[in-house]
Design an enzyme around this catalytic site. Structure first.
Site, mmCIF file in Angstrom:
data_model
loop_
_atom_site.group_PDB
_atom_site.id
_atom_site.type_symbol
_atom_site.label_atom_id
_atom_site.label_comp_id
_atom_site.label_asym_id
_atom_site.label_seq_id
_atom_site.Cartn_x
_atom_site.Cartn_y
_atom_site.Cartn_z
ATOM 1 N N ARG A 1 14.653 -1.942 7.262
ATOM 2 C CA ARG A 1 14.126 -1.338 8.486
ATOM 3 C C ARG A 1 14.257 -2.316 9.646
ATOM 4 N NH1 ARG A 1 8.179 0.457 7.030
ATOM 5 N NH2 ARG A 1 7.722 -0.696 8.911
ATOM 6 N N ARG B 1 -5.486 3.037 12.183
ATOM 7 C CA ARG B 1 -5.132 1.635 12.361
ATOM 8 C C ARG B 1 -5.947 0.991 13.475
ATOM 9 N NH1 ARG B 1 0.167 1.399 10.127
ATOM 10 N NH2 ARG B 1 1.363 -0.493 10.475
ATOM 11 N N LYS C 1 0.823 -1.219 0.000
ATOM 12 C CA LYS C 1 0.000 0.000 0.000
ATOM 13 C C LYS C 1 0.851 1.260 0.000
ATOM 14 C CE LYS C 1 -0.857 -0.339 5.006
ATOM 15 N NZ LYS C 1 0.400 -1.100 5.237
ATOM 16 N N ARG D 1 12.094 -6.320 1.641
ATOM 17 C CA ARG D 1 11.838 -4.872 1.499
ATOM 18 C C ARG D 1 13.057 -4.057 1.932
ATOM 19 N NH1 ARG D 1 6.567 -2.078 3.927
ATOM 20 N NH2 ARG D 1 7.296 -2.796 5.954
ATOM 21 N N ARG E 1 3.849 -8.034 14.051
ATOM 22 C CA ARG E 1 3.119 -7.002 13.303
ATOM 23 C C ARG E 1 1.876 -7.588 12.637
ATOM 24 N NH1 ARG E 1 7.750 -4.956 9.723
ATOM 25 N NH2 ARG E 1 6.135 -3.761 8.661
#
Ligand code: ADP
Length: 223
Positions: A164, A92, A16, A131, A175
């Site tokens: 990250r 969220r 997203k 990522r 998560r």
């Protein structure tokens, strides 16, 4: 695609943020990522950053009372002069959604749509572990599928592209669990208001972008 006010939701790693950046670069929408806002506060060592740090690094949600104020303020700054906006990562929780809707209502602004990016867990884990993010401008890459032209160097700003801290495999499971328990209830919240549009996040980014644009093209903006 200008003039839209949108929320992109979906589990971490569904792409997203990549799609929000595309709309921002190609259509001038302001793309506002709550994760980027919080990581910037942490980097600057502000009071909010200090309160947020332990949650962000362990994959838990930062408390609503910390996030709501800073995101509403960031949104009004980012949207000034922009051709609409897309929120990525906020709201969220249901209380965050209620606060956002109240804030928009007070400014007599409509939300045009909520796009929910869907992807199976196994692919999410594969994507997050590859990522990479620019530590300077936050552009996102994928070491396997969408690498920067020069390894470790951002195409856009020349900054350092790295992994990250919360993209490490041991934090990803937390998560995902946090998403299922605290964020997935927003699906019901927005679908009850007729705003939810599901996006299949499995195809390559170009194809997902075409699907997003098709949804936006069919949205009724009213004002
Ligand atoms: P992702 O969506 O890939 O998990 P983000 O960059 O959006 O990554 O968020 C990283 C972390 O920042 C989250 O795990 C959480 O700790 C914190 N965070 C981001 N947005 C919110 C929010 N709206 N409410 C609470 N915490 C948040």
């Amino acid at each position: 695609m200008s003039g839209f006010r949108l929320i992109f939701m979906g589990a971490p790693g569904t792409g997203k943020g990549t799609q929000a950046q595309r709309l921002s670069q190609r259509d001038g929408l302001a793309a506002l990522s709550s994760g980027d806002v919080l990581r910037n506060e942490i980097k600057l060592g502000t009071e909010i950053g200090k309160q947020a740090a332990q949650y962000v690094t362990s994959g838990l949600l930062v408390p609503d009372e910390v996030v709501i104020g800073i995101m509403l303020a960031a949104l009004s700054r980012a949207s000034a002069g922009a051709a609409g906006w897309v929120l990525d990562g906020f709201p969220r929780t249901v209380p965050q959604a209620e606060a956002l809707m109240r804030g928009l209502h007070e400014q007599r602004l409509d939300l045009h749509g909520v796009l929910d990016f869907r992807l199976e867990d196994a692919e999410i884990i594969r994507r997050i572990s590859s990522r990479r993010v620019c530590s300077k401008c936050q552009a996102t890459y994928n070491a396997r599928l969408l690498p920067p032209r020069r390894e470790g160097v951002c195409d856009r700003c020349g900054g350092e592209v790295a992994q990250r801290a919360d993209d490490r495999e041991e934090v990803i499971a937390t998560r995902l669990a946090t998403y299922r328990s605290q964020t997935a209830p927003l699906i019901g919240y927005f679908s009850a208001r007729g705003m939810l549009h599901v996006v299949d996040a499995a195809p390559p980014a170009e194809q997902v972008e075409a699907a997003v644009r098709a949804i936006l093209g069919a949205l009724d903006r009213g004002n």
